[in-house]
Design a protein around this motif. Structure first.
Motif, PDB file in Angstrom:
ATOM      1  N   ILE A  98       0.841  -1.206   0.000  1.00 56.43           N
ATOM      2  CA  ILE A  98       0.000   0.000   0.000  1.00 56.43           C
ATOM      3  C   ILE A  98       0.874   1.253   0.000  1.00 56.43           C
ATOM      4  O   ILE A  98       0.620   2.210  -0.748  1.00 56.43           O
ATOM      5  CB  ILE A  98      -0.948  -0.004   1.211  1.00 56.43           C
ATOM      6  N   VAL A  99       1.910   1.244   0.840  1.00 57.83           N
ATOM      7  CA  VAL A  99       2.813   2.404   0.908  1.00 57.83           C
ATOM      8  C   VAL A  99       3.512   2.620  -0.434  1.00 57.83           C
ATOM      9  O   VAL A  99       3.684   3.762  -0.886  1.00 57.83           O
ATOM     10  CB  VAL A  99       3.850   2.218   2.045  1.00 57.83           C
ATOM     11  N   GLU A 100       3.902   1.532  -1.097  1.00 58.19           N
ATOM     12  CA  GLU A 100       4.537   1.645  -2.423  1.00 58.19           C
ATOM     13  C   GLU A 100       3.579   2.288  -3.431  1.00 58.19           C
ATOM     14  O   GLU A 100       3.965   3.144  -4.225  1.00 58.19           O
ATOM     15  CB  GLU A 100       4.972   0.266  -2.913  1.00 58.19           C
ATOM     16  N   ALA A 101       2.308   1.883  -3.382  1.00 61.46           N
ATOM     17  CA  ALA A 101       1.307   2.457  -4.284  1.00 61.46           C
ATOM     18  C   ALA A 101       1.101   3.947  -3.996  1.00 61.46           C
ATOM     19  O   ALA A 101       1.012   4.768  -4.923  1.00 61.46           O
ATOM     20  CB  ALA A 101      -0.020   1.704  -4.147  1.00 61.46           C
ATOM     21  N   LEU A 102       1.037   4.310  -2.715  1.00 59.79           N
ATOM     22  CA  LEU A 102       0.880   5.730  -2.346  1.00 59.79           C
ATOM     23  C   LEU A 102       2.083   6.549  -2.793  1.00 59.79           C
ATOM     24  O   LEU A 102       1.949   7.697  -3.230  1.00 59.79           O
ATOM     25  CB  LEU A 102       0.690   5.860  -0.828  1.00 59.79           C
ATOM     26  N   LEU A 121      -6.539   3.535  -1.100  1.00 55.07           N
ATOM     27  CA  LEU A 121      -5.310   3.002  -0.504  1.00 55.07           C
ATOM     28  C   LEU A 121      -5.212   3.363   0.976  1.00 55.07           C
ATOM     29  O   LEU A 121      -4.854   2.519   1.810  1.00 55.07           O
ATOM     30  CB  LEU A 121      -4.090   3.530  -1.262  1.00 55.07           C
ATOM     31  N   TYR A 122      -5.528   4.619   1.321  1.00 56.69           N
ATOM     32  CA  TYR A 122      -5.489   5.020   2.732  1.00 56.69           C
ATOM     33  C   TYR A 122      -6.530   4.242   3.542  1.00 56.69           C
ATOM     34  O   TYR A 122      -6.285   3.860   4.696  1.00 56.69           O
ATOM     35  CB  TYR A 122      -5.723   6.522   2.870  1.00 56.69           C
ATOM     36  N   ASN A 123      -7.685   4.014   2.942  1.00 57.66           N
ATOM     37  CA  ASN A 123      -8.733   3.247   3.619  1.00 57.66           C
ATOM     38  C   ASN A 123      -8.276   1.804   3.848  1.00 57.66           C
ATOM     39  O   ASN A 123      -8.465   1.234   4.930  1.00 57.66           O
ATOM     40  CB  ASN A 123     -10.010   3.273   2.778  1.00 57.66           C
ATOM     41  N   GLN A 124      -7.637   1.241   2.808  1.00 56.36           N
ATOM     42  CA  GLN A 124      -7.114  -0.124   2.908  1.00 56.36           C
ATOM     43  C   GLN A 124      -6.000  -0.207   3.952  1.00 56.36           C
ATOM     44  O   GLN A 124      -5.932  -1.159   4.738  1.00 56.36           O
ATOM     45  CB  GLN A 124      -6.579  -0.543   1.535  1.00 56.36           C
ATOM     46  N   LEU A 125      -5.163   0.837   3.994  1.00 51.40           N
ATOM     47  CA  LEU A 125      -4.081   0.877   4.981  1.00 51.40           C
ATOM     48  C   LEU A 125      -4.652   0.957   6.399  1.00 51.40           C
ATOM     49  O   LEU A 125      -4.157   0.293   7.318  1.00 51.40           O
ATOM     50  CB  LEU A 125      -3.169   2.074   4.699  1.00 51.40           C
ATOM     51  N   GLY A 126      -5.707   1.762   6.567  1.00 58.61           N
ATOM     52  CA  GLY A 126      -6.350   1.871   7.880  1.00 58.61           C
ATOM     53  C   GLY A 126      -6.913   0.534   8.341  1.00 58.61           C
ATOM     54  O   GLY A 126      -6.758   0.154   9.516  1.00 58.61           O
ATOM     55  N   ASN A 127      -7.554  -0.214   7.425  1.00 54.98           N
ATOM     56  CA  ASN A 127      -8.102  -1.528   7.782  1.00 54.98           C
ATOM     57  C   ASN A 127      -6.991  -2.519   8.132  1.00 54.98           C
ATOM     58  O   ASN A 127      -7.160  -3.379   9.001  1.00 54.98           O
ATOM     59  CB  ASN A 127      -8.948  -2.072   6.630  1.00 54.98           C
TER      60      ASN A 127
END
Length: 554
Positions: A98-102, A121-127
């Protein structure tokens, strides 16, 4: 025959085009089929190998998309990889993807056009952080997503997820605020799925706070989900209703909803839901051992999750340590290269200085030799012009017996005087003592019945502070100027004025001779070279029939 050849060539070309088109289409279709297959393998895995194979496929696709500068598809690839990694339980790798995508979005020129991707992506990272029970980071990730949202639907989802984080921490008041904020927005969209989701979560925390509205919220959510047959939502509703009745010791109702949740889990073929449903059924069993097994199962799951989080954290630290080690190694290599470069530059500078010294020495010696050669040539010419001719004339007179002895003696005296003057002109100067007298004698030696030489302020200069090298140069330059005047100017008056300007001596020379178009011959060129050797300057000003002027700064 020609027509047959043309027809055959046309047919062959047509066949090749069709073959190429069909091959390209088949290749594109195969790629599209693979993409659909692995997309479904991540969303609905059926075999243990589905998720690892899908991750491998999307990793290869990501590399290909990046090589083609297709950043948008590379971001999509990373999102699918992160979903699969999360389902496997590899939370560290999920976070990395996720961080790589951001990072791709941040560094892209078109990052502002991919706001929706960033929100997802931020939502997925939060989950992901919520799953690993890293609640602080989960809230931060959701808040970053909330700052980007433009659609009401996205705001509802994120507010609901923030409420879930507070719910996991049993901060029910904070969770209720988030759910009620989301509920206000749902009224604008009239989205049944989102309305049911928020109502179900709100009913759950209302139940934990003994709010009488809890059952109404839970049943309303269930009714909405039954109407649209949203099975994943139905599982959540049945589970929460089972827990509602279990908390109130209404075991039969709790077991009824637990069984309904189990049936939905079977229809979804979800191992996670099935395990959760069976655990809940065991907790409602009449047998104490079975209930204890259910509680033990929950405790083991929690312990396993915490251990996985620790392992992920250790793995993260090891990765960070490796990165720091790589950075330190890179820094050391750069410093080594810089030292080597500095050494090469230093060595080059030293070699350049040595080479410059030898070049300068060679040029200096060459210049000295040229000066010696010019001096010798000038002496030779002067001896030839002024002495040799006179000697020849005396020899002619000696051959003539009628010439008186007194006349020979006079001629020989003239020759001696010229020889003495040449010697004096070219001999080494003694400038140590009484330089004013030495310089005055030089200038007055050019004084005659035809030329009147005037000097001004020569004794006002403090000659004792002037180096011998400078005094010698000044003497020789004035000697060249006076000789030039005697030979060429036909002047009757010559004036030399001496003065100071700072630590420099300024000598103004002028005569009333015929002047000349300025053209430096050997004498004046030698004078310029001499004055340059002491960092001085010599400038001339002259016109035909308007005299000759020179300024010496030494």
């Amino acid at each position: 025959m020609g027509k047959i050849k043309i027809s055959f060539l046309f047919f062959l070309a047509h066949f090749l085009v069709l073959l190429l088109f069909s091959t390209t289409y088949a290749f594109a279709q195969a790629n599209q089929d693979s993409l659909h297959y692995y997309y479904q393998a991540i969303l609905n895995p059926k075999m243990p190998t589905d998720l690892p194979n899908a991750i491998s496929f999307y990793n290869k696709k990501k590399k290909l998309d990046l090589s083609n500068n297709d950043t948008l598809n590379a971001i999509r690839d990373l999102r699918m990889i992160a979903i699969a990694q999360n389902k496997i339980g590899d939370l560290f790798e999920t976070e990395s993807s996720i961080v790589e995508a951001l990072q791709l979005i941040k560094t892209s020129k078109h990052g502002n056009t991919w706001v929706q991707s960033a929100i997802g992506l931020y939502n997925q990272l939060g989950n992901t952080y919520r799953t690993s029970k890293n609640y602080g980071e989960a809230i931060n990730a959701f808040n970053q997503a909330l700052e980007l949202v433009e659609l009401t639907r996205d705001s509802i989802t994120i507010l609901n997820n923030i409420g879930n984080v507070y719910k996991d921490q049993h901060q029910f008041k904070n969770a209720e605020l988030q759910y009620k904020s989301a509920l206000k927005l749902v009224g604008v969209t009239s989205d049944s799925i989102q309305l049911a989701m928020v109502l179900d979560n709100l009913g759950y925390i209302q139940a934990k706070q003994e709010d009488p509205q809890a059952l109404k919220s839970l049943n309303r959510a269930l009714s909405l989900r039954e109407r649209i047959n949203y099975r994943e939502g139905l599982y959540s509703s049945y589970r929460n209703l089972s827990e509602y009745y279990m908390d109130r010791n209404e075991t039969s109702m709790a077991l009824q909803y637990a069984n309904q949740a189990y049936e939905v889990a079977k229809s979804l073929n979800s191992a996670t839901y099935l395990k959760d449903a069976l655990t809940r059924t065991m907790l409602l069993s009449e047998h104490a051992n079975v209930r204890e097994l259910g509680r033990l199962s929950d405790s083991l799951d929690l312990a396993k999750q915490l251990e996985e989080n620790k392992n992920a954290f250790r793995k993260y630290n090891l990765e960070e340590e490796r990165k720091r080690g790589d950075a330190l190694k890179l820094q050391q290599e750069q410093e080594k290269r810089q030292r080597q470069l500095f050494q090469v530059i230093s060595l080059g500078a030293i070699l350049l200085l040595i080479a410059s010294y030898f070049v300068y020495r060679y040029r200096y010696k060459k210049g000295r030799l040229e000066e010696i050669y010019k001096t010798e040539s000038r002496i030779s010419k002067k001896v030839h012009d002024e002495v040799a001719n006179d000697v020849y004339q005396v020899m002619t007179k000696l051959q003539n017996a009628s010439t008186a002895q007194e006349e020979w003696l006079d001629d020989l005296d003239i020759i001696y005087s010229k020889t003495r003057d040449i010697s004096k002109e070219l001999s080494a100067l003694d400038v140590q003592d009484d330089y004013v007298e030495l310089l005055g004698d030089l200038l007055l030696s050019y004084n005659s019945e035809q030329v009147n030489v005037l000097t001004r302020d020569i004794s006002e200069i403090n000659w004792d502070t002037i180096s011998n090298h400078r005094k010698t140069a000044i003497y020789r330059v004035l000697q060249e100027l006076m000789t030039n005047m005697k030979k060429h100017s036909k002047a009757t008056v010559t004036t030399l004025s001496f003065g100071n300007k700072g630590n420099k001596i300024i000598i103004e020379y002028s005569d009333n001779g015929v002047g000349a178009a300025l053209k430096k011959h050997n004498g004046l060129q030698n004078a310029e070279n001499r004055i340059s050797s002491i960092s001085g300057s010599l400038t001339f000003k002259s016109q035909l029939n308007k005299g000759f002027k020179a300024t010496i700064i030494a």
